[in-house]
Design a protein around this motif. Structure first.
Motif, PDB file in Angstrom:
ATOM      1  N   HIS A 139       0.804  -1.232   0.000  1.00  0.00           N
ATOM      2  CA  HIS A 139       0.000   0.000   0.000  1.00  0.00           C
ATOM      3  C   HIS A 139       0.836   1.282   0.000  1.00  0.00           C
ATOM      4  O   HIS A 139       0.429   2.310   0.544  1.00  0.00           O
ATOM      5  CB  HIS A 139      -0.959   0.010   1.210  1.00  0.00           C
ATOM      6  N   LEU A 140       2.019   1.209  -0.634  1.00  0.00           N
ATOM      7  CA  LEU A 140       2.867   2.399  -0.743  1.00  0.00           C
ATOM      8  C   LEU A 140       3.258   2.684  -2.193  1.00  0.00           C
ATOM      9  O   LEU A 140       4.183   3.460  -2.441  1.00  0.00           O
ATOM     10  CB  LEU A 140       4.126   2.238   0.113  1.00  0.00           C
ATOM     11  N   GLY A 141       2.557   2.073  -3.132  1.00  0.00           N
ATOM     12  CA  GLY A 141       2.844   2.299  -4.533  1.00  0.00           C
ATOM     13  C   GLY A 141       2.684   1.023  -5.329  1.00  0.00           C
ATOM     14  O   GLY A 141       2.946  -0.075  -4.837  1.00  0.00           O
ATOM     15  N   PHE A 154      13.685  -3.948  -0.166  1.00  0.00           N
ATOM     16  CA  PHE A 154      13.378  -5.329   0.194  1.00  0.00           C
ATOM     17  C   PHE A 154      13.864  -6.287  -0.894  1.00  0.00           C
ATOM     18  O   PHE A 154      13.603  -6.086  -2.085  1.00  0.00           O
ATOM     19  CB  PHE A 154      11.873  -5.506   0.423  1.00  0.00           C
ATOM     20  N   ASP A 155      14.555  -7.346  -0.479  1.00  0.00           N
ATOM     21  CA  ASP A 155      15.014  -8.362  -1.428  1.00  0.00           C
ATOM     22  C   ASP A 155      13.839  -9.097  -2.055  1.00  0.00           C
ATOM     23  O   ASP A 155      13.880  -9.441  -3.241  1.00  0.00           O
ATOM     24  CB  ASP A 155      15.916  -9.382  -0.719  1.00  0.00           C
ATOM     25  N   HIS A 156      12.815  -9.333  -1.236  1.00  0.00           N
ATOM     26  CA  HIS A 156      11.676 -10.121  -1.706  1.00  0.00           C
ATOM     27  C   HIS A 156      10.376  -9.564  -1.144  1.00  0.00           C
ATOM     28  O   HIS A 156      10.354  -8.895  -0.104  1.00  0.00           O
ATOM     29  CB  HIS A 156      11.823 -11.592  -1.291  1.00  0.00           C
ATOM     30  N   PHE A 157       9.294  -9.874  -1.863  1.00  0.00           N
ATOM     31  CA  PHE A 157       7.954  -9.474  -1.446  1.00  0.00           C
ATOM     32  C   PHE A 157       6.994 -10.622  -1.732  1.00  0.00           C
ATOM     33  O   PHE A 157       7.074 -11.285  -2.770  1.00  0.00           O
ATOM     34  CB  PHE A 157       7.507  -8.223  -2.210  1.00  0.00           C
ATOM     35  N   TYR A 158       6.082 -10.833  -0.784  1.00  0.00           N
ATOM     36  CA  TYR A 158       4.986 -11.788  -0.982  1.00  0.00           C
ATOM     37  C   TYR A 158       3.758 -11.182  -0.332  1.00  0.00           C
ATOM     38  O   TYR A 158       3.708 -11.006   0.893  1.00  0.00           O
ATOM     39  CB  TYR A 158       5.321 -13.131  -0.317  1.00  0.00           C
ATOM     40  N   GLY A 159       2.774 -10.797  -1.143  1.00  0.00           N
ATOM     41  CA  GLY A 159       1.590 -10.202  -0.539  1.00  0.00           C
ATOM     42  C   GLY A 159       0.738  -9.447  -1.532  1.00  0.00           C
ATOM     43  O   GLY A 159       0.829  -9.630  -2.760  1.00  0.00           O
ATOM     44  N   LEU A 160      -0.117  -8.572  -0.992  1.00  0.00           N
ATOM     45  CA  LEU A 160      -1.027  -7.752  -1.790  1.00  0.00           C
ATOM     46  C   LEU A 160      -0.444  -6.353  -1.942  1.00  0.00           C
ATOM     47  O   LEU A 160       0.112  -5.805  -0.981  1.00  0.00           O
ATOM     48  CB  LEU A 160      -2.398  -7.654  -1.115  1.00  0.00           C
ATOM     49  N   PRO A 161      -0.583  -5.742  -3.109  1.00  0.00           N
ATOM     50  CA  PRO A 161      -0.005  -4.408  -3.302  1.00  0.00           C
ATOM     51  C   PRO A 161      -0.787  -3.288  -2.622  1.00  0.00           C
ATOM     52  O   PRO A 161      -0.289  -2.176  -2.484  1.00  0.00           O
ATOM     53  CB  PRO A 161      -0.015  -4.231  -4.823  1.00  0.00           C
ATOM     54  N   ALA A 175     -12.143   1.782 -12.077  1.00  0.00           N
ATOM     55  CA  ALA A 175     -12.421   1.404 -13.466  1.00  0.00           C
ATOM     56  C   ALA A 175     -12.199  -0.097 -13.619  1.00  0.00           C
ATOM     57  O   ALA A 175     -11.477  -0.712 -12.822  1.00  0.00           O
ATOM     58  CB  ALA A 175     -11.502   2.182 -14.401  1.00  0.00           C
ATOM     59  N   PRO A 176     -12.805  -0.727 -14.632  1.00  0.00           N
ATOM     60  CA  PRO A 176     -12.669  -2.184 -14.803  1.00  0.00           C
ATOM     61  C   PRO A 176     -11.223  -2.665 -14.827  1.00  0.00           C
ATOM     62  O   PRO A 176     -10.913  -3.735 -14.298  1.00  0.00           O
ATOM     63  CB  PRO A 176     -13.374  -2.433 -16.140  1.00  0.00           C
ATOM     64  N   GLU A 177     -10.326  -1.886 -15.421  1.00  0.00           N
ATOM     65  CA  GLU A 177      -8.936  -2.336 -15.515  1.00  0.00           C
ATOM     66  C   GLU A 177      -8.222  -2.353 -14.163  1.00  0.00           C
ATOM     67  O   GLU A 177      -7.161  -2.966 -14.024  1.00  0.00           O
ATOM     68  CB  GLU A 177      -8.147  -1.449 -16.499  1.00  0.00           C
ATOM     69  N   HIS A 178      -8.802  -1.683 -13.174  1.00  0.00           N
ATOM     70  CA  HIS A 178      -8.206  -1.671 -11.835  1.00  0.00           C
ATOM     71  C   HIS A 178      -8.936  -2.594 -10.857  1.00  0.00           C
ATOM     72  O   HIS A 178      -8.568  -2.672  -9.687  1.00  0.00           O
ATOM     73  CB  HIS A 178      -8.195  -0.252 -11.267  1.00  0.00           C
ATOM     74  N   ASN A 179      -9.956  -3.267 -11.324  1.00  0.00           N
ATOM     75  CA  ASN A 179     -10.766  -4.128 -10.457  1.00  0.00           C
ATOM     76  C   ASN A 179     -10.150  -5.529 -10.365  1.00  0.00           C
ATOM     77  O   ASN A 179     -10.710  -6.515 -10.845  1.00  0.00           O
ATOM     78  CB  ASN A 179     -12.204  -4.202 -10.988  1.00  0.00           C
ATOM     79  N   LYS A 180      -8.990  -5.595  -9.744  1.00  0.00           N
ATOM     80  CA  LYS A 180      -8.312  -6.875  -9.620  1.00  0.00           C
ATOM     81  C   LYS A 180      -7.456  -6.863  -8.356  1.00  0.00           C
ATOM     82  O   LYS A 180      -6.697  -5.913  -8.120  1.00  0.00           O
ATOM     83  CB  LYS A 180      -7.440  -7.147 -10.842  1.00  0.00           C
ATOM     84  N   LEU A 181      -7.604  -7.898  -7.551  1.00  0.00           N
ATOM     85  CA  LEU A 181      -6.805  -8.039  -6.337  1.00  0.00           C
ATOM     86  C   LEU A 181      -5.964  -9.302  -6.475  1.00  0.00           C
ATOM     87  O   LEU A 181      -6.483 -10.417  -6.404  1.00  0.00           O
ATOM     88  CB  LEU A 181      -7.717  -8.130  -5.102  1.00  0.00           C
ATOM     89  N   GLU A 182      -4.658  -9.117  -6.690  1.00  0.00           N
ATOM     90  CA  GLU A 182      -3.771 -10.233  -6.963  1.00  0.00           C
ATOM     91  C   GLU A 182      -2.687 -10.370  -5.908  1.00  0.00           C
ATOM     92  O   GLU A 182      -2.218  -9.372  -5.351  1.00  0.00           O
ATOM     93  CB  GLU A 182      -3.125 -10.064  -8.340  1.00  0.00           C
ATOM     94  N   LEU A 183      -2.287 -11.606  -5.685  1.00  0.00           N
ATOM     95  CA  LEU A 183      -1.182 -11.915  -4.790  1.00  0.00           C
ATOM     96  C   LEU A 183       0.110 -11.869  -5.595  1.00  0.00           C
ATOM     97  O   LEU A 183       0.201 -12.467  -6.669  1.00  0.00           O
ATOM     98  CB  LEU A 183      -1.377 -13.297  -4.168  1.00  0.00           C
ATOM     99  N   TYR A 184       1.099 -11.153  -5.052  1.00  0.00           N
ATOM    100  CA  TYR A 184       2.361 -10.968  -5.759  1.00  0.00           C
ATOM    101  C   TYR A 184       3.501 -11.749  -5.092  1.00  0.00           C
ATOM    102  O   TYR A 184       3.560 -11.861  -3.852  1.00  0.00           O
ATOM    103  CB  TYR A 184       2.751  -9.486  -5.786  1.00  0.00           C
TER     104      TYR A 184
END
Length: 463
Positions: A139-141, A154-161, A175-184
């Motif tokens: 939640h910082l970009g 951070f060397d690594h990330f696992y989570g939600l943006p 907007a539809p193109e932003h309607n997605k919650l993905e695990l990174y």
């Protein structure tokens, strides 16, 4: 003589065994006592001051977090630097009031994030040869690699943006193109989460345990930012129905289980004595829900508790900013301490840099202070002032006893927090000189940081 020669192979074997055992013990000791301590920050999302049993919740059971508090120090005047998600995280990782870098929430549609000129605690610890990982909510970009955790030290990330509610229907402006919650995983989306969030806490915990195990021969920094209990709350079936406090209690108790897994792993990997663990929250509980959130199973009672404190998330009353704060470091921070001394998440920045042997960045205002001597001695905190910001506006200030608040909704309010932590009794009329003093402090801060400040309300009431 013959007997001695006959025993020589046995003697050689014994000597070999002794050397081998000593070598194993030496290697084991190297894991325990490194030149730099490991650091873990566990950052809950929207967890209230009153949500843990060690902070007075009568129903929710949090034995692992309670044990952390028993084995370290529990802070009762510990503050997040903002009453909402993004600016609170910016302040924690940079040691600076969020008015200086990222004062408002952002989302999947945002084109900006934490400014690239900012130095994070992960940046500094990497310079000290720490392995670094961010797990959970960022939640910082978002949208550019340099704004994601792997671009911020951070060397690594696992989570939600971003937050777990930032999809339709809860965020109707998307907007539809932003309607997605993905695990990174690092900068790559590995699966869509959407509404299927039951296993998030378990998945995060699995990754955290693996990171600890894989990093045990080097100093490491783990920033473990839970997505829960931010709405919409959910947990795995195995945790449902365990708490008398309903689904919210189940979710908090799942986080407590997660803390237990972290502590268990530290002990099993012989890292316990050389690891500093901090547990806190990004802001108070979300009680003042907008109507957009009350759908797809979200209920008004799915928010947490601020305990005896007034207000909640997104307010500048105590319930919005004052959060649980527990710090545990065996052999360094004495056990079973409770302190009402003033401290903030920003102070962790300077404190952790001191612990790591690093240097606080030059050429910028750092608002966090080194509180390590205070934590070790349960003495006096170096912090004697805290500013309450809501977005770009200064709304309140406190010192070790008094708090002054100046807002359009509340007018001028003066509370003696040591006697009145619930902010029930406005003493402004009796102490006009304190009103003037604290408003001047707010004005000075606003000038230095280019923050907004309202005119002094209802001054006629003090005449």
């Amino acid at each position: 003589m013959k007997k001695s020669l006959t025993s020589l192979p046995h003697l050689t074997f014994i000597l070999f065994a002794v050397v081998l055992i000593a070598s194993c013990q030496s290697n084991k000791q190297d894991v325990v006592v490194g030149t730099k301590p490991n650091i873990i920050i566990i950052f809950a999302d929207d967890m209230g001051y009153g949500d843990l049993s060690c902070y007075g919740h009568p129903i929710i059971k949090t034995p692992h977090i309670d044990q952390m508090a028993h084995e370290g120090i529990r802070l009762t005047s510990f503050y997040a630097a903002a009453p909402v998600c993004t600016p609170s995280r910016a302040a924690l990782l940079t040691g600076r009031y969020p008015i200086r870098n990222l004062p408002n929430n952002i989302g999947p549609e945002s084109k900006h994030g934490l400014p690239l000129t900012e130095v994070t605690i992960a940046d500094v610890l990497k310079e000290q040869n720490y392995k670094t990982m961010a797990i959970g909510k960022w939640h910082l970009g978002y949208g550019k690699p340099e704004l994601m955790p792997t671009g911020r030290g951070f060397d690594h990330f696992y989570g939600l943006p971003y937050s777990n509610d930032m999809i339709l229907p809860w965020c109707p402006w998307l907007a539809p193109e932003h309607n997605k919650l993905e695990l990174y995983q690092d900068n790559t989306p590995i699966r869509e989460i959407g509404f299927n969030q039951d296993s998030l806490t378990i998945d995060y915990t699995t990754e955290a345990v693996e990171f600890i195990k894989s990093s045990k021969y080097d100093p490491f920094f783990l920033y473990f930012a839970h997505s829960m209990p931010h709405l919409p709350i959910s947990t795995a079936e195995s945790f449902r129905g365990k708490s008398k406090a309903g689904l919210y209690g189940d979710v908090v108790q799942t986080i407590d289980w997660s803390v237990g897994q972290i502590m268990k792993t530290l002990k099993e990997q012989n890292l316990d004595d050389n690891t500093l663990v901090i547990f806190t929250s990004d802001n108070g509980p979300w009680q003042n829900l907008p109507n957009r959130m009350l759908q797809r199973g979200v209920e008004l009672w799915h928010g947490g508790s601020a305990g005896i404190l007034r207000g909640s998330k997104a307010t500048t009353y105590e319930g919005g900013f004052r959060v649980p704060g527990i710090v545990r470091w065996p052999g360094q921070i004495p056990e079973n301490q409770v302190s009402d001394e003033l401290a903030t998440t920003m102070d962790l920045f300077s404190t952790l840099i001191e612990i790591s042997g690093g240097t606080v960045p030059k050429g910028r205002d750092i608002d966090g202070q080194n509180i390590l001597p205070f934590l070790k001695e349960n003495g006096v905190s170096p912090r004697d002032q805290f500013i309450y910001l809501k977005g770009k506006k200064v709304e309140a200030v406190r010192d070790k006893n008094w708090k002054f608040r100046n807002t359009e909704d509340g007018g001028i309010e003066l509370f003696e927090l040591n006697m009145d932590p619930s902010e029930k009794y406005n003493r402004a009329e009796a102490y006009p000189e304190l009103v003037e003093k604290y408003y001047k402090q707010m004005q000075d801060f606003a000038v230095k940081t280019n923050a907004n400040i309202d005119r002094l309300y209802h001054t006629e009431d003090l005449k």
